[in-house]
Motif scaffolding. Structure first.
Motif, PDB file in Angstrom:
ATOM      1  N   LYS A  78       0.838  -1.206   0.000  1.00  0.00           N
ATOM      2  CA  LYS A  78       0.000   0.000   0.000  1.00  0.00           C
ATOM      3  C   LYS A  78       0.873   1.257   0.000  1.00  0.00           C
ATOM      4  O   LYS A  78       0.644   2.175  -0.790  1.00  0.00           O
ATOM      5  N   ASP A  79       1.885   1.268   0.861  1.00  0.00           N
ATOM      6  CA  ASP A  79       2.770   2.436   0.951  1.00  0.00           C
ATOM      7  C   ASP A  79       3.528   2.682  -0.350  1.00  0.00           C
ATOM      8  O   ASP A  79       3.747   3.821  -0.750  1.00  0.00           O
ATOM      9  N   GLU A  80       3.939   1.598  -1.016  1.00  0.00           N
ATOM     10  CA  GLU A  80       4.723   1.710  -2.250  1.00  0.00           C
ATOM     11  C   GLU A  80       3.850   1.707  -3.501  1.00  0.00           C
ATOM     12  O   GLU A  80       4.357   1.646  -4.618  1.00  0.00           O
ATOM     13  N   LYS A  81       2.527   1.703  -3.301  1.00  0.00           N
ATOM     14  CA  LYS A  81       1.558   1.705  -4.404  1.00  0.00           C
ATOM     15  C   LYS A  81       1.763   0.536  -5.372  1.00  0.00           C
ATOM     16  O   LYS A  81       1.733   0.692  -6.595  1.00  0.00           O
ATOM     17  N   LYS A  82       1.988  -0.644  -4.797  1.00  0.00           N
ATOM     18  CA  LYS A  82       2.135  -1.867  -5.593  1.00  0.00           C
ATOM     19  C   LYS A  82       0.846  -2.668  -5.511  1.00  0.00           C
ATOM     20  O   LYS A  82       0.173  -2.675  -4.478  1.00  0.00           O
ATOM     21  N   SER A  83       0.510  -3.332  -6.599  1.00  0.00           N
ATOM     22  CA  SER A  83      -0.657  -4.210  -6.565  1.00  0.00           C
ATOM     23  C   SER A  83      -0.222  -5.573  -6.043  1.00  0.00           C
ATOM     24  O   SER A  83       0.952  -5.927  -6.077  1.00  0.00           O
ATOM     25  N   ILE A  84      -1.202  -6.335  -5.566  1.00  0.00           N
ATOM     26  CA  ILE A  84      -0.942  -7.669  -5.012  1.00  0.00           C
ATOM     27  C   ILE A  84      -1.790  -8.689  -5.749  1.00  0.00           C
ATOM     28  O   ILE A  84      -2.976  -8.462  -5.982  1.00  0.00           O
ATOM     29  N   ALA A  85      -1.179  -9.805  -6.087  1.00  0.00           N
ATOM     30  CA  ALA A  85      -1.900 -10.963  -6.610  1.00  0.00           C
ATOM     31  C   ALA A  85      -1.681 -12.083  -5.599  1.00  0.00           C
ATOM     32  O   ALA A  85      -0.614 -12.197  -5.009  1.00  0.00           O
ATOM     33  N   ILE A  86      -2.691 -12.897  -5.379  1.00  0.00           N
ATOM     34  CA  ILE A  86      -2.604 -13.988  -4.413  1.00  0.00           C
ATOM     35  C   ILE A  86      -2.487 -15.309  -5.166  1.00  0.00           C
ATOM     36  O   ILE A  86      -3.223 -15.566  -6.106  1.00  0.00           O
ATOM     37  N   ALA A  87      -1.545 -16.145  -4.717  1.00  0.00           N
ATOM     38  CA  ALA A  87      -1.359 -17.468  -5.326  1.00  0.00           C
ATOM     39  C   ALA A  87      -1.628 -18.540  -4.281  1.00  0.00           C
ATOM     40  O   ALA A  87      -1.030 -18.533  -3.215  1.00  0.00           O
ATOM     41  N   GLY A  88      -2.534 -19.437  -4.594  1.00  0.00           N
ATOM     42  CA  GLY A  88      -2.832 -20.559  -3.705  1.00  0.00           C
ATOM     43  C   GLY A  88      -2.136 -21.802  -4.217  1.00  0.00           C
ATOM     44  O   GLY A  88      -0.924 -21.944  -4.155  1.00  0.00           O
ATOM     45  N   ALA A  89      -2.920 -22.712  -4.787  1.00  0.00           N
ATOM     46  CA  ALA A  89      -2.355 -23.941  -5.342  1.00  0.00           C
ATOM     47  C   ALA A  89      -1.848 -23.740  -6.772  1.00  0.00           C
ATOM     48  O   ALA A  89      -1.238 -24.610  -7.357  1.00  0.00           O
ATOM     49  N   ARG A  90      -2.153 -22.605  -7.348  1.00  0.00           N
ATOM     50  CA  ARG A  90      -1.691 -22.217  -8.682  1.00  0.00           C
ATOM     51  C   ARG A  90      -2.293 -23.034  -9.822  1.00  0.00           C
ATOM     52  O   ARG A  90      -1.604 -23.435 -10.741  1.00  0.00           O
ATOM     53  N   SER A 108       2.394 -15.899  -2.179  1.00  0.00           N
ATOM     54  CA  SER A 108       2.092 -17.328  -2.152  1.00  0.00           C
ATOM     55  C   SER A 108       1.520 -17.686  -0.787  1.00  0.00           C
ATOM     56  O   SER A 108       2.103 -17.375   0.246  1.00  0.00           O
ATOM     57  N   MET A 109       0.388 -18.357  -0.778  1.00  0.00           N
ATOM     58  CA  MET A 109      -0.280 -18.728   0.470  1.00  0.00           C
ATOM     59  C   MET A 109       0.040 -20.162   0.899  1.00  0.00           C
ATOM     60  O   MET A 109      -0.615 -20.704   1.782  1.00  0.00           O
TER      61      MET A 109
END
Length: 189
Positions: A78-90, A108-109
């Motif tokens: 949030k501070d660096e204005k980066k987006s996040i993608a979540i990876a589970g089992a892929r 990676s979760m």
């Protein structure tokens, strides 16, 4: 001349259909064959690449060890204005969790795979990175079975919830109808 053009067009379409059918059967024998053969794979340690014809971006993969580290990543993004993608089992999108851009974090979760069975109420508390195999294995220890899940045991619970998958038990409905409560970490942390 018109007949010849139409015949050529039909033969070309038939050729593509034959190739597609052949690849589909090959895919059953080796699931990665079609993807790896026709889509170039670029791999570099610590980076995740989105695949596809129209979207190429690389994100930095991070695998947090605990919730505190996960929260720190969310706040940093949030501070660096980066987006996040979540990876589970892929397994979504051909095994990729597509980063939005080259500055994205891919979290990676995999280490968030704890499953706790409440035997008295026949319920489970499950972390997002756990797979259906993890849930089934824990339920089996107590003589229980999963009521609604995806058709295969390889998917993560977080991914299954994200797509609100249906299960084999058509009377129960989708996975979302079996969730009693859920705690979510949003973009604000």
């Amino acid at each position: 001349s018109t007949y010849r053009k139409e015949a050529t067009k039909c033969l070309r379409a038939a050729g593509w259909c034959l190739l597609g059918t052949t690849c589909a059967w090959t895919h059953l024998l080796s699931p990665d064959f079609v993807t790896r053969h026709f889509v170039p794979v670029r791999k570099e340690e610590g980076l995740v690449y989105a695949g596809g014809k129209f979207h190429f971006a690389q994100g930095i993969e991070i695998q947090p060890d605990d919730e505190g580290e996960l929260l720190d990543l969310v706040h940093t993004a949030k501070d660096e204005k980066k987006s996040i993608a979540i990876a589970g089992a892929r397994f979504s999108q051909s095994g990729d969790t597509p980063p939005a851009d080259n500055n994205s974090l891919v979290i990676s979760m995999k280490k968030f795979n704890k499953v706790t069975v409440d035997l008295a109420n026949k319920r489970a508390v499950v972390q997002a990175g756990a797979t259906w195999a993890d849930v089934q294995n824990e339920a089996n220890k107590h003589g229980l079975a999963v009521k609604v899940m995806q058709a295969s045991r390889v998917f993560s619970l977080g991914g299954s919830i994200g797509v609100n998958c249906h299960g084999w038990d058509h009377r129960t409905g989708t996975l979302g109808e079996t969730i009693r409560w859920m705690r979510v970490i949003n973009a604000e942390g």
